[in-house]
Design a protein around this motif. Sequence first.
Motif, PDB file in Angstrom:
ATOM      1  N   ARG A 261      27.159   6.669  64.005  1.00  0.00           N
ATOM      2  CA  ARG A 261      26.849   8.071  64.259  1.00  0.00           C
ATOM      3  C   ARG A 261      27.659   8.948  63.313  1.00  0.00           C
ATOM      4  O   ARG A 261      28.838   8.714  63.091  1.00  0.00           O
ATOM      5  N   SER A 262      26.995   9.955  62.815  1.00  0.00           N
ATOM      6  CA  SER A 262      27.673  10.887  61.926  1.00  0.00           C
ATOM      7  C   SER A 262      28.175  12.111  62.658  1.00  0.00           C
ATOM      8  O   SER A 262      29.035  12.829  62.169  1.00  0.00           O
ATOM      9  N   ARG A 263      27.625  12.396  63.855  1.00  0.00           N
ATOM     10  CA  ARG A 263      28.020  13.598  64.590  1.00  0.00           C
ATOM     11  C   ARG A 263      29.399  13.402  65.215  1.00  0.00           C
ATOM     12  O   ARG A 263      29.693  12.389  65.805  1.00  0.00           O
ATOM     13  N   GLN A 264      30.239  14.394  65.085  1.00  0.00           N
ATOM     14  CA  GLN A 264      31.534  14.385  65.736  1.00  0.00           C
ATOM     15  C   GLN A 264      31.445  15.217  67.000  1.00  0.00           C
ATOM     16  O   GLN A 264      31.192  16.423  66.946  1.00  0.00           O
ATOM     17  N   TRP A 265      31.642  14.579  68.144  1.00  0.00           N
ATOM     18  CA  TRP A 265      31.492  15.282  69.417  1.00  0.00           C
ATOM     19  C   TRP A 265      32.820  15.870  69.858  1.00  0.00           C
ATOM     20  O   TRP A 265      33.857  15.225  69.816  1.00  0.00           O
ATOM     21  N   ALA A 266      32.775  17.097  70.329  1.00  0.00           N
ATOM     22  CA  ALA A 266      33.971  17.734  70.884  1.00  0.00           C
ATOM     23  C   ALA A 266      34.172  17.284  72.314  1.00  0.00           C
ATOM     24  O   ALA A 266      33.254  16.809  72.960  1.00  0.00           O
ATOM     25  N   ASN A 267      35.384  17.439  72.794  1.00  0.00           N
ATOM     26  CA  ASN A 267      35.662  17.114  74.189  1.00  0.00           C
ATOM     27  C   ASN A 267      35.342  18.318  75.057  1.00  0.00           C
ATOM     28  O   ASN A 267      36.022  19.344  74.983  1.00  0.00           O
ATOM     29  N   PRO A 268      34.296  18.236  75.893  1.00  0.00           N
ATOM     30  CA  PRO A 268      33.903  19.390  76.682  1.00  0.00           C
ATOM     31  C   PRO A 268      34.981  19.812  77.661  1.00  0.00           C
ATOM     32  O   PRO A 268      35.609  18.997  78.308  1.00  0.00           O
ATOM     33  N   GLN A 269      35.210  21.119  77.750  1.00  0.00           N
ATOM     34  CA  GLN A 269      36.169  21.672  78.701  1.00  0.00           C
ATOM     35  C   GLN A 269      35.571  22.940  79.299  1.00  0.00           C
ATOM     36  O   GLN A 269      35.884  24.057  78.899  1.00  0.00           O
ATOM     37  N   LEU A 270      34.660  22.752  80.216  1.00  0.00           N
ATOM     38  CA  LEU A 270      34.065  23.891  80.897  1.00  0.00           C
ATOM     39  C   LEU A 270      35.066  24.433  81.918  1.00  0.00           C
ATOM     40  O   LEU A 270      35.957  23.715  82.343  1.00  0.00           O
ATOM     41  N   PRO A 271      34.991  25.690  82.353  1.00  0.00           N
ATOM     42  CA  PRO A 271      33.823  26.557  82.224  1.00  0.00           C
ATOM     43  C   PRO A 271      33.846  27.543  81.079  1.00  0.00           C
ATOM     44  O   PRO A 271      33.138  28.546  81.146  1.00  0.00           O
ATOM     45  N   ASP A 272      34.651  27.325  80.008  1.00  0.00           N
ATOM     46  CA  ASP A 272      34.621  28.312  78.936  1.00  0.00           C
ATOM     47  C   ASP A 272      33.332  28.224  78.123  1.00  0.00           C
ATOM     48  O   ASP A 272      33.100  29.064  77.255  1.00  0.00           O
ATOM     49  N   THR A 273      32.479  27.236  78.411  1.00  0.00           N
ATOM     50  CA  THR A 273      31.144  27.041  77.824  1.00  0.00           C
ATOM     51  C   THR A 273      31.166  26.807  76.321  1.00  0.00           C
ATOM     52  O   THR A 273      30.123  26.820  75.695  1.00  0.00           O
ATOM     53  N   THR A 274      32.359  26.632  75.710  1.00  0.00           N
ATOM     54  CA  THR A 274      32.379  26.314  74.292  1.00  0.00           C
ATOM     55  C   THR A 274      31.978  24.873  74.059  1.00  0.00           C
ATOM     56  O   THR A 274      31.544  24.525  72.966  1.00  0.00           O
ATOM     57  N   THR A 275      32.158  24.033  75.057  1.00  0.00           N
ATOM     58  CA  THR A 275      31.692  22.651  74.984  1.00  0.00           C
ATOM     59  C   THR A 275      31.087  22.277  76.329  1.00  0.00           C
ATOM     60  O   THR A 275      31.386  22.875  77.354  1.00  0.00           O
ATOM     61  N   GLY A 276      30.254  21.271  76.318  1.00  0.00           N
ATOM     62  CA  GLY A 276      29.607  20.828  77.545  1.00  0.00           C
ATOM     63  C   GLY A 276      28.374  21.653  77.864  1.00  0.00           C
ATOM     64  O   GLY A 276      27.908  22.476  77.077  1.00  0.00           O
ATOM     65  N   LEU A 277      27.829  21.397  79.038  1.00  0.00           N
ATOM     66  CA  LEU A 277      26.573  22.027  79.468  1.00  0.00           C
ATOM     67  C   LEU A 277      26.824  22.919  80.677  1.00  0.00           C
ATOM     68  O   LEU A 277      27.457  22.498  81.647  1.00  0.00           O
ATOM     69  N   LEU A 278      26.334  24.143  80.603  1.00  0.00           N
ATOM     70  CA  LEU A 278      26.387  25.069  81.722  1.00  0.00           C
ATOM     71  C   LEU A 278      24.957  25.465  82.075  1.00  0.00           C
ATOM     72  O   LEU A 278      24.203  25.910  81.205  1.00  0.00           O
ATOM     73  N   VAL A 279      24.594  25.299  83.334  1.00  0.00           N
ATOM     74  CA  VAL A 279      23.249  25.646  83.808  1.00  0.00           C
ATOM     75  C   VAL A 279      23.391  26.566  85.012  1.00  0.00           C
ATOM     76  O   VAL A 279      24.089  26.241  85.971  1.00  0.00           O
ATOM     77  N   ASP A 280      22.738  27.696  84.939  1.00  0.00           N
ATOM     78  CA  ASP A 280      22.714  28.654  86.059  1.00  0.00           C
ATOM     79  C   ASP A 280      21.369  29.367  85.997  1.00  0.00           C
ATOM     80  O   ASP A 280      21.225  30.399  85.341  1.00  0.00           O
ATOM     81  N   ILE A 281      20.378  28.790  86.667  1.00  0.00           N
ATOM     82  CA  ILE A 281      18.999  29.268  86.485  1.00  0.00           C
ATOM     83  C   ILE A 281      18.269  29.381  87.815  1.00  0.00           C
ATOM     84  O   ILE A 281      18.642  28.758  88.810  1.00  0.00           O
ATOM     85  N   GLU A 282      17.216  30.171  87.790  1.00  0.00           N
ATOM     86  CA  GLU A 282      16.243  30.253  88.868  1.00  0.00           C
ATOM     87  C   GLU A 282      14.860  30.145  88.255  1.00  0.00           C
ATOM     88  O   GLU A 282      14.619  30.642  87.151  1.00  0.00           O
ATOM     89  N   LYS A 283      13.976  29.500  88.979  1.00  0.00           N
ATOM     90  CA  LYS A 283      12.572  29.441  88.551  1.00  0.00           C
ATOM     91  C   LYS A 283      11.697  29.550  89.784  1.00  0.00           C
ATOM     92  O   LYS A 283      11.775  28.714  90.690  1.00  0.00           O
ATOM     93  N   GLN A 284      10.862  30.569  89.797  1.00  0.00           N
ATOM     94  CA  GLN A 284       9.969  30.800  90.925  1.00  0.00           C
ATOM     95  C   GLN A 284       8.617  30.176  90.640  1.00  0.00           C
ATOM     96  O   GLN A 284       7.953  30.517  89.661  1.00  0.00           O
ATOM     97  N   LEU A 285       8.210  29.255  91.510  1.00  0.00           N
ATOM     98  CA  LEU A 285       6.895  28.627  91.431  1.00  0.00           C
ATOM     99  C   LEU A 285       6.091  29.062  92.650  1.00  0.00           C
ATOM    100  O   LEU A 285       6.641  29.598  93.620  1.00  0.00           O
TER     101      LEU A 285
END
Length: 635
Positions: A261-285
């Motif tokens: 792999r050529s990609r260098q992954w950062a170490n996620p440290q949420l909740p500053d959202t600079t790394t990792g995944l943050l999800v806060d959503i609503e979807k009305q069906l």
Amino acid sequence: MFPNLLSDLSPLWISLKTAGLATIATFVFGTAAAYWMLGYRGRWKALIEGVLIAPLILPPTVVGFLLLLLFGRNGPLGRVMQHFDFTIIFTWYAAVVAAIVVSFPLMYKTALGAFEQIDPNLLQVARTLGASERRVFSRILLPLAIPGLLAGVTLAFARALGEFGATLMLAGNIPGQTQTIPMAIYFAVEAGEMGEAWLWAIVIMTLSLSGLVIVNLWQKGHEQKLHGQAGWVEADEPVNRGGKLIVAHAGQSVHSGQSTRSRQWANPQLPDTTTGLLVDIEKQLPTFKLNTAFTAQQETLGILGGSGSGKSMTLRCIAGVETPTKGRIVLNGRSLFDADQRINLPSYKRNISLVFQNYALFPHMTIAQNIAFGLQNLPKSIRAQRVRQQLALVQLQGLGDRYPHQLSGGQQQRVALARALATEPEALLLDEPFSALDTYLRSQMERQLLEILSSYRGVTLFVTHNLEEAYRICEKLMAMSGGKPIAHDSKHRVFEHPQTVRVAQLTGCKNFSRAVTQSANLIRAIDWDISLHVLEGIPDRLTDVGIRAHQISITIDSHDQNSQSENTYPCWLAATSETPHRMTLFLKFNDPSHDSQDYHVQAEIFKEKWNAIKDQPFPWYVRLNPDRLILMVNE
């Protein structure tokens, strides 16, 4: 008669010319309209659909009359053409226009039907692999719809070739200029030239039917090539020998490979959202509302929940396949979706890979082409190297030239995983990837997935309804119910200390009773009509107590030390349920059971234990270990 007919073949040439040009135009416009309508969800869809297919249901003379009003001297288009000193009325151009209009609905409906039969997951996974809409259309949708499009072309050609009423109204019957075969037949019959009419009728039937026969034969061969012959012997499945997973095919021994792999992954440290995944959503069906918020770092987060709980919809929103109503999605500091900021990156720009339940492999591409699909921006040599690496990673060397239908289910699953990882995504979304596999293959694929994920440095979301599978694969778990997360913690805490009844149910607990506090370490199980000592602190809002079926102890000896200990009660058997290795016993406390539905708890024991106690007289004794009691509060 026949010599005169053979000397004047103008109806044949005019018909072929007008029908050919009309078919080309109809193919372009009909296919474009079908593709647009495939994705159109507006309120005017029914009206637009009616307008597009109107020439198919209106009488040809009515269509011709409307065209005459449109292109005539006083018509809107006729007046425009007058400025250029041009008219199409009573010219062969008019015959082409009439043929286009009457044949368009056949091409449009056939193309739309062909597009709708294609698995939408194929289009969606192509987008998540970085393909633009143009590439999705040209590489996936169009090739897979070719049989249907050819059928539409053939029907459109036959309809254009046989057009009479609209052509007569707009182009007239001018021998050598606008007289097509249908008009030649009509006026030959009117003149009493039945032989000439028969000959032209045979010509037009031969042209139309031969096209249909040729297309049907081609479609049959294409289907056999695409989906394989009946009775195909699938390649060997992986076999676990001595702790190593190997795959044997064509006498070749396959060894595990490593991916570079050529990609260098950062170490996620949420909740500053600079790394990792943050999800806060609503979807009305229409019948469902998704309202979820969570974070995930460099880990495998398992998402548990029943059908309709919002698990898959959450993944689809993250991947960009679905659009939330509000909220935001941030991956490694990059906003993928933000309703307030009006940000909504398309799937192909998110660098997220999604593996569907049915794998969604492109059936018209080889395994190597499937894996390379998301690597179109890499040089050819690097692309080929990446494909080899991914094939080695999933232990499928030597199978790159095969098509998906030539692989077994387990091998298809591994190809889907290799294709997803080939693009080096920042997030990997797995939507019940083992659901289509049998028990043995699930175990094999699970072990290989664990090995692959051990070297993956992105965020992994793993959707499953299999409890044991989630526990083995995932480091953290999130339970969902009714579109909302109801638990999010380490897998140990979620399983061992569920806070609510619903979470306990999702983690496999089967025994519940309403409960009230009696003293500092004593509760009353109302539905079981027993009192229970507890070790952990009793919640202030205690509502329920539970215990897992396999954690219930059973003894048959009233003098046994266990039968004299706390939380031990006599019990009677109400019913049993058998699996290959275990027995489930439905037990009632304190009194004999009246029927199979009259019981308090389920207990699971191995068959060896069952064989030792099944013939012993009642009452038996059940102990509910204080360490194993689950104390819960309202949802």
